[in-house]
Design a protein around this motif. Structure first.
Motif: not given
Length: 546
Positions: A15-26, A29-36, A399-404, A408-409
């Protein structure tokens, strides 16, 4: 699925790697998705607690969630410590592995997950055959000799080796190991399946073209991807030995063989030069098509992938970058220089800093598929393909928006769509694992959240035989966001037989034909009226958004 022994649905490893940070953020976001409808307990994992804590604090600040750090577990583990990997896997239902290059660091994670009953998703997509195309071009121009080995290349060695070594073990444990679950190669793999499903007939071949769009500040890619490219060129013969040992029978060839384009070719439909795509898409799609043929008797689709690079200036720039890379990657000191100075040797495309937030916000991609095949009444034995189809996948920065988002999905699909997954576990491509699930719907919904298009849209020929008279089939507008019309470029199709085609979606499209009766000329943008009859034989059909 959460128990005292396995407390986390998801664990983001690296999670502390460059891509891992963006995956962590995603994931946050999923954690608080209103449809969950249920909780999503998750954790981050890595070597340094301090770095992991900083990643969570940055995510909390960016997302406006001050309590995020206290809601997420932290697991300390090291790729060099197998026992720590096992402890991580025991606590997770699904591990999101962001630690690369996967050629070096991927297998220990997969092994730990299988042995301890956790599924694993990674975003491996290490480069492959573009250098083979460049070598062929240089040989044709007599720059190098035909037998000269100026480089070696690993062609998706990690992806196929993991399937060969661990598929049966994963099946025994009932866990799913799914690679290439980012921009490489979910859009391509599921895009081909989507295109096949939208064609009213048999799809036989697809060419895809990826177009990257940037803002005024241009593009930048983190040098971690560059390092994967440099390290990824190993011994080509190893992959051939692996494929020979697997004793795989060739899948049948349906329709004419898809011809490989030149290393530099011009795509008339996109009005752009193109080069072969460096990622894992071709290998992944081919393995998916094999799986669908062997397990569901679905007709296999031939596939080729390219990158639309724009004008001749971009082609020349990429050629020089490729030649630099070809030369330096041959030697140990050359590889060290490539890794130390990525910005220089990549002509500014790769950097140690990676993209800025402005660059990420302004970037997007369009993946266009051009497919051909046969109508339901036409056999593929001796006939030429008589149907063409065009579909598109659009999304935010790759690379860092669509990939996470994709990663995650894919994980959420594993957690929530278990009944639609392959019955037993195993090592799968994204298409093999998710072809029967709702992953495409999930991706589209999360494109809305980002206020960017992340949709898969299909365009099908209206010139198809009606079952019992009446109007012919219409423009298919699938998965569009917020009810907006699709942003389609002009698409031209050439069916072999044409009948009357009344217009069904008057607010969005008009149908124009080229024939001796109505004199509507495509190039002059003269459009026929609704219900116009075209002459028999081959005509051009144009569909445009208006």
């Amino acid at each position: 699925m959460v128990t005292a022994e396995r407390p986390f649905h998801l664990v983001v490893f690296g999670a502390s790697g460059f891509t891992g940070q963006f995956v962590t953020e995603e994931v946050a976001r999923e954690q608080v998705d209103p449809e969950r409808s249920s909780r999503l307990p998750w954790a981050v994992a890595g070597r340094s607690r301090e770095k992991l804590q900083r990643v969570l604090e940055r995510a909390a600040l960016k997302l406006g969630r001050p309590t995020l750090s206290s809601e997420v577990g932290i697991i300390i583990c090291d790729i060099a410590n197998p026992a720590s990997l096992e402890e991580m896997a025991k606590q997770a239902a699904v591990v999101l592995n962001c630690v690369g290059p996967y050629r070096f660091y991927g297998e220990p994670v997969i092994k730990a997950c299988i042995e301890n009953g956790a599924s694993c998703i990674d975003i491996s997509g290490e480069p492959q055959v573009i250098l083979l195309h460049l070598k062929a071009m240089l040989q044709k121009w007599n720059v190098i000799k035909s037998d000269q080995r100026i480089f070696h290349v690993t062609w998706c060695m990690f992806l196929e080796l993991m399937q060969w070594k661990y598929h049966e073990k994963a099946a025994e444990k009932g866990v799913y190991i799914i690679g290439s679950s980012g921009f490489d190669s979910i859009p391509a793999d599921l895009g081909v399946i989507y295109t096949r499903n939208k064609m009213n007939g048999t799809l036989t071949a697809v060419e895809s073209f990826i177009t990257i769009h940037s803002g005024p500040e241009g593009l930048s890619i983190h040098d971690g991807t560059w390092k994967s490219a440099v390290y990824g060129f190993g011994d080509q013969s190893s992959l051939k030995k692996l494929r020979n040992a697997s004793n795989l029978k060739p899948v049948p060839l349906v329709g004419p063989k898809l011809k490989r384009r030149w290393p530099i070719s011009y795509c008339r439909e996109l009005k752009s030069y193109s080069i072969p795509f460096m990622g894992s898409d071709v290998s992944v799609v081919r393995r998916t098509q094999r799986y669908l043929y062997e397990n569901f008797e679905e007709s296999p689709v031939q596939y080729a992938a390219y990158v639309a690079v724009g004008g001749i200036t971009s082609v020349i720039k990429l050629m020089f970058a490729g030649l630099f890379f070809l030369f330096f990657v041959r030697f140990g000191i050359g590889r060290q220089l490539l890794i130390k100075f990525p910005w220089f040797f990549s002509f500014g495309y790769f950097s140690k800093q990676g993209p800025t937030q402005k660059q990420l916000d302004a970037a997007s991609f369009t993946l266009t598929f051009f497919g051909q095949g046969y109508g339901q009444d036409i056999g593929a034995d001796k006939n030429k393909p008589n149907l063409k189809i065009c579909t598109q996948v659009k999304g935010p920065e790759a690379g860092y928006v669509a990939t996470p988002i994709a990663m995650v999905q894919a994980a959420m699909t594993l957690l929530n769509d278990a009944s639609d997954l392959p019955k037993a576990g195993g090592v799968f491509t994204p298409g093999a694992a998710f072809s029967k699930t709702k992953l495409i719907d999930r991706l589209n919904k999360h494109g809305i959240d980002r206020e960017t298009e992340c949709e898969i849209a299909a365009l099908r020929s209206p010139w198809e035989r009606p079952e019992s008279g009446g109007a012919l089939t219409e423009l298919v507008r699938a998965h569009s966001l917020r009810g907006r019309p699709l942003q389609l470029e002009e698409v031209v199709m050439e069916p072999a037989e044409v009948l009357t085609a009344p217009l069904r979606r008057k607010p969005h499209v008009q149908v124009g034909t080229v024939g001796s009766q109505n004199k509507a000329v495509l190039g002059r943008r003269q459009w026929a009226q609704e219900g116009t009859e075209a002459t028999e034989g081959e005509v051009n059909l144009a569909v445009r958004r208006i």
